[in-house]
Design an enzyme around this catalytic site. Structure first.
Site, PDB file in Angstrom:
ATOM      1  N   GLN A 243       1.373 -11.273  10.424  1.00  0.00           N
ATOM      2  CA  GLN A 243       1.954 -10.177   9.751  1.00  0.00           C
ATOM      3  C   GLN A 243       0.922  -8.847   9.844  1.00  0.00           C
ATOM      4  OE1 GLN A 243       0.594  -8.964   6.160  1.00  0.00           O
ATOM      5  NE2 GLN A 243       2.165  -9.303   4.876  1.00  0.00           N
TER       6      GLN A 243
ATOM      7  N   GLN B  46       0.777  -1.160   0.248  1.00  0.00           N
ATOM      8  CA  GLN B  46      -0.013   0.043  -0.135  1.00  0.00           C
ATOM      9  C   GLN B  46       0.813   1.210   0.117  1.00  0.00           C
ATOM     10  OE1 GLN B  46      -3.140  -0.908   2.467  1.00  0.00           O
ATOM     11  NE2 GLN B  46      -4.127   0.806   2.377  1.00  0.00           N
TER      12      GLN B  46
ATOM     13  N   ARG C  95      -9.060  -8.671   3.537  1.00  0.00           N
ATOM     14  CA  ARG C  95      -8.136  -8.100   4.574  1.00  0.00           C
ATOM     15  C   ARG C  95      -8.142  -6.526   4.756  1.00  0.00           C
ATOM     16  NH1 ARG C  95      -2.516  -5.924   3.793  1.00  0.00           N
ATOM     17  NH2 ARG C  95      -1.007  -6.808   5.264  1.00  0.00           N
TER      18      ARG C  95
ATOM     19  N   SER D 143       4.499  -6.075   2.881  1.00  0.00           N
ATOM     20  CA  SER D 143       2.985  -5.934   3.656  1.00  0.00           C
ATOM     21  C   SER D 143       2.081  -6.725   2.703  1.00  0.00           C
ATOM     22  CB  SER D 143       2.788  -4.550   3.920  1.00  0.00           C
ATOM     23  OG  SER D 143       1.529  -4.538   4.833  1.00  0.00           O
ATOM     24  N   LEU D 144       1.161  -6.030   2.247  1.00  0.00           N
ATOM     25  CA  LEU D 144       0.086  -6.416   1.210  1.00  0.00           C
ATOM     26  C   LEU D 144       1.077  -7.176  -0.181  1.00  0.00           C
ATOM     27  CD1 LEU D 144      -2.350  -6.488  -0.350  1.00  0.00           C
ATOM     28  CD2 LEU D 144      -1.457  -4.405  -1.570  1.00  0.00           C
TER      29      LEU D 144
ATOM     30  N   HIS E 196       0.157  -2.891  10.929  1.00  0.00           N
ATOM     31  CA  HIS E 196       1.163  -3.346  11.584  1.00  0.00           C
ATOM     32  C   HIS E 196       1.567  -3.024  13.164  1.00  0.00           C
ATOM     33  CE1 HIS E 196       2.162  -5.355   7.887  1.00  0.00           C
ATOM     34  NE2 HIS E 196       1.980  -4.331   7.494  1.00  0.00           N
TER      35      HIS E 196
END
Length: 315
Positions: free
Chosen positions: A250, A11, A116, A91-92, A201
């Site tokens: 995560q 992102q 998500r 991340s993503l 996170h």
């Protein structure tokens, strides 16, 4: 064959127009995009190509848009006979990496990241969470300040270890604000509030992770065909059960991207290939090792340039 690593953006790398150069000239990509719109029951392709930007940047749209772009490009690399030695995502981007590694189908991954995104949006009421990038301070100094702020009873944690001199913090609005002021006093060059919809996170994402775990259990995650360097551990993983467990963790754990890049470099990688929109990760690679070769593939021209380099010794 050259030894390359694919890395997939997360992102923040989205922009209006993403994926369009491939869509305009490739029927395979057109089919993938049309299927994604139908699968998600969302005019995702329209948001990607035409915006408006505020619609595209909604987490539940951004995440599938980035994944669709990245995995579509990865499918073209696969068609061209390019095989990564290892993969990772920020991340993503870890979901895109799992598709490239054969652990998830594009369809399952699209549905997972849409879920998500919605869970992340819903986890913390709007305006109560925040994230900020801290530039120019040592990790130890940052962690010391965060601990002092947490001692006041508010939540603030490291979210991303991106590269030397660039750390992202995440937590409650109050926690991030208090930490930002103290980090500036400690000598940070800049502390920039990020334009995100939640404290990603951080431990505030734990409620969302429990619901994500249910969605992951219903998806069909297979063993990865190549090592996937996980955000949570910065270590290579291939077993499906480990991959699933790490995707749950995560959501509320820091992204150890600096360490991930270093560990991949230690395996003798000849180049990092950023597969998807933007060049954010290529910039992070250069900050870890400025001599490392990088490619950022986001249009047919950059795709061809990379393929030419990859296959130049075959002639």
């Amino acid at each position: 064959m050259k030894k390359v690593a694919f890395i997939f953006p997360g992102q923040g790398s989205q922009s209006v127009g993403m994926g369009k150069p491939f869509f305009d000239e490739n029927e395979t990509i057109q089919t993938q995009f049309q299927k994604a719109d139908a699968l998600l029951d969302t005019p995702l392709t329209t948001y990607m190509f035409e915006g408006p930007e505020e619609t595209l940047t909604k987490t539940e749209h951004t995440q599938p848009a980035l994944l669709l772009t990245s995995t579509a490009i990865a499918s073209l690399l696969n068609e061209a006979g390019v095989k990564p030695a290892m993969v990772a995502g920020h991340s993503l981007g870890e979901y895109s990496a799992l598709v490239a590694a054969g652990a998830l189908t594009q369809e399952d991954a699209l549905q997972l990241v849409q879920t998500r995104g919605r869970l992340m949006e819903q986890a913390v009421p709007d305006g109560q969470g925040a994230m900020a990038a801290v530039l120019g301070l040592e990790v130890e100094q940052i962690e010391e300040v965060l601990q002092q702020v947490r001692d006041n009873g508010v939540v603030v944690e490291v979210a991303n270890y991106n590269c030397p001199g660039q750390i992202v913090i995440s937590g409650s609005q109050e926690g991030v604000q208090q930490a930002s002021e103290q980090l500036k006093e400690q000598g940070a060059k800049r502390v920039m509030q990020l334009n995100v919809s939640g404290p990603f996170h951080s431990s505030l994402m734990k409620p969302a992770s429990e619901q994500l775990e249910q969605a992951l259990e219903q998806a069909s995650i297979k063993d990865a065909e190549v090592p996937v360097y996980a955000n949570v551990t910065a270590a290579p993983v291939q077993s499906s059960s480990d991959l699933e467990s790490l995707l749950v963790q995560q959501l509320y754990s820091p992204v150890r991207f600096h360490e991930t890049l270093q560990n991949m470099m230690d395996e003798g990688i000849e180049a990092f290939v950023e597969v998807g929109n933007g060049k954010v990760l290529s910039g992070l690679v250069r900050k870890v090792n400025r001599r490392m070769k990088t490619f950022a593939i986001q249009d047919p021209e950059s795709l061809q340039q990379f393929i030419d380099w990859y296959k130049e010794d075959e002639a």
